[in-house]
Structures are given as C-alpha cells and as structure tokens.
Design an enzyme around this catalytic site. Structure first.
Site, PDB file in Angstrom:
ATOM      1  CE1 TYR A 128      13.027   7.613   0.652  1.00 15.94           C
ATOM      2  CE2 TYR A 128      11.151   9.111   0.633  1.00 15.94           C
ATOM      3  CZ  TYR A 128      11.932   8.185   1.293  1.00 15.94           C
ATOM      4  OH  TYR A 128      11.627   7.809   2.572  1.00 15.94           O
ATOM      5  CG  PHE A 135       3.321   0.225  -0.381  1.00 18.39           C
ATOM      6  CD1 PHE A 135       4.669   0.377  -0.110  1.00 18.39           C
ATOM      7  CD2 PHE A 135       2.854   0.626  -1.627  1.00 18.39           C
ATOM      8  CE1 PHE A 135       5.552   0.906  -1.042  1.00 18.39           C
ATOM      9  CE2 PHE A 135       3.724   1.149  -2.589  1.00 18.39           C
ATOM     10  CZ  PHE A 135       5.058   1.290  -2.294  1.00 18.39           C
TER      11      PHE A 135
END
Length: 424
Positions: free
Chosen positions: A123, A424
């Site tokens: 990322y 999450f």
C-alpha cells in the site's frame, strides 16, 4: 481483458465475499464471522471488479471516527476486504479499485483513509504510511511477577458473562478512545466484534471469559451510569480465554488476553495480577497491546515477556490541508511542506502548517519549503508514533531549512503511542 468496476449490491454480496475468501486462501469463515461481516459491510462504500459474470476483485470501506492527537475524532474511511483473484493479478485491478475508492472518500468529505495491511509492501505506492504498531507479549508467569501500585487491593474483581456486562464495557471503552490516537469510536454494530467467539476458532481454548474490575463508589445505590445497584462503579474489564495444557511435570496452561481496558493504574494492575494468577496456567499471551503499555513497567523481568512489535494501522491523507488541521501539535509549529503525491495529485505542492496544542491551520502557500516529503511520510507521522526525524534518517524526509526538522518532529509527537485495538 474487459472488466467492469461497480458498486456492490446486496444481491451480489455472497459472490463478492466468496472472491475475497478465495483471495485469502479459500478457507471459509465460521457462520458467526460471516454473518457479522455481512451485517457490517456498507454496500454503498464497497466495490467489485467483474469479468463477465465472475467477480475478480473486491474492496470495501467502513465509516469510522478515528482519534487523532489532541483528542478529536476525525471521519475516516476504514479500507477493508481488499482482494484480487489469483487469475487476474498484475492487470491493474488493485490500482483501479484504489483509484475509485480514494476518489469516493474525497467526494464524501473524509480527509483520511486507514487500513491494516495483509502485506506491508502493497500500500505504500498508494500513499499509505505505517503510522502505528502493536506489541505482542508471551509472558512466563511462573518466573515473572508484578509490582502493583497503591490502591490495587481496593479493586473488586468478579467474573461476569461477557454479554451481561457488554453495554457497560462499551461505555468504558468509549471513555478511553480520545485519549489515544489510532483508537476507533465504535459505531452501532461494531460492539458485536468484542463478543465474537466461534467455537471452531478457539484452537483448544475455553469459551470467551470476562472479569470486571469494580470500585465502591461510596454513594450507595447505583454506581456510575447505573452500572451496579450495590454501589460499585465499573473501572476496568478483561476478556480472555484459557487454553489448558499438561506436561509430565504438571499443568502448563496459557491465558490468552483479547481485550483489557481500565480507567486508572490500580484497576489496570488488578486485572493483570488476576490474569497472571489463574490456576493451572504458566503463561499469559497478549497479541495486541500498545507499544507503551504500562504492563512493561509492572513486570519484574521484561526479558521473559518475549516482546515482539509489528506494524498495525496505515494512514493515508486524502486531503492534506484538512487532515493536518484536524489534529493538534505538542509544540508551536510554523513549517512549509513540499508534498509529493502522484496518486492523489490534488495534494501535491506546498502547504504551510501553523499550529500548537490548541489548534492548527494548513493552507497552500507560494513560500519556500522547509521540509520535502511524500504523502506516505505524512501518513506515517500523522498519529505521532513515527517521528519525522526517524523518517529523515532513512532519507524519506529532506530538510530544506535548518532547524525545521527538529521543530516539526517534536510538534508532531504524541504523549500516548498510537494504537489500533482491533482489526477491521
């Protein structure tokens, strides 16, 4: 190859999620986990890439409120459920999803995007910087003791069914959020994550257990927020499981700590002392604690705690000006950044940041730059856990005005290390 990127519909969720599971190895989750993630999925914030009738890429986002230095809660997109089918990798699908997602985040007026990375290398090229870490400890409680503060013996501990005290524990958690950057204010539905305990995922450990820490409030009747009719306030809780194990010499069980929160040092120490002393166990394992956890100051021998640290939350500034204005700074600051951002070019250029412990302003400027860096470095430093000076030592921040680096590095710091308490 012709592919179609489109917003997820409820009707496509099963196919979309099956693609995600396959991208992560093809092991199906438990029905309990699957049902929870379906309930939490925000279809309007989730996208899929389709090749004909086949879903070949997935990405989603949750609507979060993230604590930042200074105690503010900032709207942030929690990037999640990102996967590409193995048959379609290296074809630009991930890049197309990241492009569409960040454009959507900007359109929604959110200045931050955050994620946890399955692989850290992925990322950075999209502007995400590793902004927080998590600590893992596997403590030999047969050889490590605790030195507890005054008042620890005044704390009452009692077992409670996790579901019975869950609402009170969530209120206590909510009181903690603004005190530590990186914590998430849990929106409706997310409280269920703390009770998720699929039998097939226990690995030989017990069902989830809970112990609450209470202090007499001296008022009689109900405690704080109506917690207890017997005159006690909730001041902490621990959720954990016990994994029994036996050797020829005797018991060698382990206590696996999932969550532990406390409002003060005495309650905090009382909970850890309880966990250290559970019968038939010789170790306590905690897989996600802050890197500045006070536990490290309570233990008698930190070398026997088998400490390890790894990356946790990645931060991406979607709107540089708004994001830098949303937090406060530990020392007065007046600095001009030259920001590089090839993926979100609206951020590129010079920004003057002025701020202190009361607030901040960040606007475009034609003035000469004091520091040069990419948006990835701003993301890494944003929560105060990674210093600009350390990034400069790695060649990732350039000082253009003498003294600017030290000024900015001190100002960007945080008294409490940033920490993401759950994934999450």
């Amino acid at each position: 190859m012709t592919t179609d990127l489109r917003v997820l519909t409820e009707a496509d969720w099963e196919t979309w999620y099956a693609t995600l599971e396959l991208a992560f190895g093809g092991v199906a989750e438990s029905p309990e986990e699957r049902e929870l993630w379906r309930a939490l999925t925000e279809p309007g914030r989730s996208i899929g890439v389709w090749d004909g009738d086949a879903c070949v890429g997935t990405a989603g986002a949750f609507s979060f409120r993230l604590a930042v230095p200074g105690g503010a809660l900032v709207d942030a997109a929690g990037v999640t459920m990102v996967g590409v089918a193995a048959t379609h990798r290296r074809r630009g699908i991930l890049t197309s999803m990241m492009r569409g997602q960040l454009d959507d985040v900007r359109a929604r007026g959110e200045s931050l995007a955050v994620l946890t990375a399955s692989e850290p290398v992925i990322y950075g090229r999209f502007g995400y910087g590793a902004a927080s870490s998590q600590l893992k400890a596997a403590i030999d409680t047969s050889r490590v003791s605790l030195s507890v503060p005054a008042g620890t013996d005044d704390i009452r501990l009692r077992y409670a069914k996790p579901a019975d005290v869950h609402d009170a524990c969530e209120k206590l958690y909510a009181r903690q959020v603004t005190g530590r950057p990186g914590m998430l204010a849990r929106r409706p539905g997310w409280e269920r994550l703390g009770l998720l305990d699929p039998p097939g995922e226990r690995g030989g450990a017990s069902p989830l257990q809970c112990v609450v820490a209470e202090r007499a409030n001296g008022r009689g009747g109900h405690g704080s927020e109506g917690y207890d009719p017997d005159g006690y306030d909730l001041v902490g809780y621990a959720r954990f499981a016990v994994k029994p194990e036996w050797e020829w010499q005797g018991p060698k069980g382990a206590v696996h700590v999932r969550d532990l929160e406390a409002l003060d040092p005495a309650a905090y120490a009382a909970l850890w002392r309880f966990l250290f002393g559970i019968d038939l166990t010789t170790s306590v394992v905690a897989r996600n604690r802050p890197v500045d956890d006070p536990l490290l100051q309570l233990v008698s021998d930190v070398r026997r705690c088998d400490i390890a640290v790894r990356d946790s939350l990645y931060v991406r500034l979607v709107e540089v000006g708004a994001a830098l204005e949303a937090r406060t700074y530990q020392a007065p600051l007046d600095v001009v950044f030259e920001v590089e951002d090839a993926f979100c070019p609206w951020n590129a250029g010079r920004w003057r940041l002025t701020g202190d412990a009361k607030g901040a302003s960040c606007e475009r400027t034609p003035d000469p730059a004091d520091l040069a860096l990419s948006v990835r470095e701003l993301g890494a430093a944003y929560l105060g856990g990674v210093s600009l000076s350390s990034l400069a030592g790695a060649g990732r921040v350039r000082e253009l005005r003498q003294g600017a680096l030290a000024e900015a590095s001190v100002a960007f710091g945080s008294d409490a290390a940033p920490w993401l308490p759950h994934g999450f």
